[in-house]
Design a protein around this motif. Structure first.
Motif: not given
Ligand code: ME8
Length: 503
Positions: A184-185, A259-263, A285-289
């Motif tokens: 999804s990311r 997730k906010e620094i996946v970008r 890998f973008g994890h959640g908070w």
């Protein structure tokens, strides 16, 4: 030997760390430990991201130099990681000489090859978040991350040509479906940031000086992401006299990031690497908070407790267990003291603690702690042994997919099955009849093997608990499957987790 290079983000030392930072670091640690257990040559890196206007301001507020200010927080962070049993191989600080020199060389190289150019920056800036935003990204005219005011700034700055590499990046995504997870990311990156067109990135500032100086233009310091992201290769000696670690460990096998620094890790970082003609990391890998009362735990929102308070009250492994078990890795999850306690009471005390305590106590009561396999076979025991033998591959399947909570669930399924095996074989009834002595000893032996294999597989997740169990079992055996020929000479049982009385 296969290598495995795993990183966490480098954290801003702008105040003390909170349980959200611990979350990511604990997960990375468990993965690193698991890979080591599986024979990989692991390089696990974490660290601190120490430059920027925000830190300069905070230091001024408390009458310190930025370096004094960060030194204290970094020492405190390292102490926290030690308390949490974080087994990093390297702790990088962006104020390390090695890092500074590497960033300066990269900046010059990219400038010389025409990928960095001088221009003027105009933008809306959020100081606490150190982020620039465009008008359309604002929410009600405020910073979309923290909801505070943003300010218009305009200054001479250097820019990095992200736009030049846009097509190559999209092609890379297409050819490497495993590059960004969860999937999804990746869609979010493509739709929200790449398809609208990449803007060139501001990579220097002149309005503050707590940063890495640009060697050929001294009014400028390197700005945020070119400095921060480079940590992943500066630590390996990229562009230095000794780049042996770079040769050995690059490309990274996984960058674990929020997730906010996946970008930044899936757009800016790959483009920097392309421009440097380096390989790209295998996976981001973008994890959640972790969420508290509906909001992200955050230093700038101030809604957190020092993680050491939880560790002091409940123990390191209870906190580690919660972080690893409660939230599917990738999703957001709620953190509350009640849910932490529920995990301790439900899983750690009731299922794990109880099983170990019951089994070892019976071993002492019926056999003075000395137990061997009498090989009395029956269907129930045969099935139970099959389950023990399946655990390693079940855990490994889940770990391959980074389904860490499910890997733990597999271990707890075997622990549950072990408790059930006690209930079904009823050792206390077998003990009443001398004719059943071999059967009783076989049952206890099977249970000890199950506990041994479970404890070994728990080692990456709950290192202290695993060690305590192995020490109670008093065994050296490292096999991750049932062995019919061990013999046990048990130590005394000790309570692993006390039930927490919720009043
Ligand atoms: O972003 N739950 O640093 P940072 C889970 N320096 N994770 C959380 C969290 C929460 N409540 N709060 C923060 C930076 N994090 C940069 C990184 S990397 C080259 C530079 C996570 O200290 C957050 O998602 O603000 C991020 O991945 C990490 O902590 C560091 O955040």
């Amino acid at each position: 030997m296969n290598k495995y290079y795993i990183t966490t983000p480098i954290y801003y030392p702008s105040a003390n760390f909170h349980i959200g930072h611990c979350y990511c670091t604990i997960v990375a640690d468990a993965i690193a430990r698991y890979k080591r257990m599986k024979g990989f040559d692991v390089f696990f890196q974490t660290g601190t991201d120490e430059h920027g206007q925000k830190i300069q301001k905070k230091a001024e507020e408390v009458g310190k130099t930025p370096k004094q200010y960060v030194d204290e927080i970094v020492a405190d962070a390292q102490d926290l990681w030690k308390t949490l049993n974080i087994s990093y191989d390297n702790f990088i600080r962006t104020t390390d000489k090695k890092h500074i020199e590497c960033v300066q060389k990269i900046f010059k190289k990219l400038y010389d090859q025409g990928d960095i150019y001088k221009g003027e920056y105009k933008g809306l800036y959020c100081t606490p978040c150190e982020s620039f935003w465009t008008e359309s990204q604002l929410v009600d005219g405020k910073c979309p991350d923290c909801g505070r005011d943003v300010y218009e700034v305009s200054e001479e700055a250097y820019f990095f040509k992200l736009s030049k590499y846009q097509d190559r990046l999209v092609k890379y995504y297409d050819e490497h479906p495993e590059f960004i997870e969860p999937i999804s990311r990746k869609n979010e990156m493509l739709n929200n940031f790449i398809k609208p067109g990449l803007e060139d990135l501001c990579v220097s500032r002149t309005s503050f000086d707590w940063g890495i100086p640009v060697t050929f233009d001294e009014n400028h310091v390197v700005y945020v992401w070119l400095d921060a992201l480079t940590n992943y290769i500066s630590s390996l000696g990229y562009l230095s006299d000794d780049d042996s670690l770079m040769k050995k460990y690059w490309p990274a096998d996984i960058h674990i990031v929020g997730k906010e620094i996946v970008r930044f890790h899936t757009i800016i970082w790959p483009i920097i690497l392309m421009a440097l003609d380096l390989e790209l990391p295998t996976k981001v890998f973008g994890h959640g908070w972790l969420i508290v009362n509906g909001g992200k735990i955050s230093k700038s929102l101030g809604n957190y407790k020092d993680p050491r308070e939880y560790i002091d009250s409940y123990g390191v492994d209870a906190v580690r267990y919660f972080a690893l078990r409660e939230v599917p890795f990738g999703s957001d999850g709620n953190f509350s003291e009640e849910s932490l306690i529920a995990r301790i009471n439900g899983d750690l005390a009731n299922i794990l603690g109880n099983l170990v305590q019951r089994t070892i106590s019976m071993g002492h009561k019926y056999f003075d702690g000395k137990i061997e396999n009498r090989n009395i076979e029956d269907e129930l025991s045969g099935n139970f042994i099959d389950e023990i033998n399946k655990l390693d591959s079940l855990v490994s399947e889940k770990m391959e997919k980074l389904e860490i909570n499910l890997a733990l669930e597999e271990i707890f399924n075997l622990l549950r099955a072990s408790n059930k095996y006690i209930d079904e074989t009823t050792p206390w009834i077998l003990a009443k009849n001398e004719d059943n002595r071999d059967k009783l000893e076989t049952v206890l032996y099977n249970l000890l093997e199950s506990i041994r294999v479970s404890a070994l597989l728990l080692r990456p997740f709950l290192p202290d608990t695993s060690k305590a169990i192995i020490s109670q079992l008093n065994t050296q055996s490292e096999e991750l499957s049932y062995i019919g020929t061990n013999s046990y000479n048990l130590n005394n049982p000790e309570i692993l987790f006390k039930r927490i009385d919720v009043k």
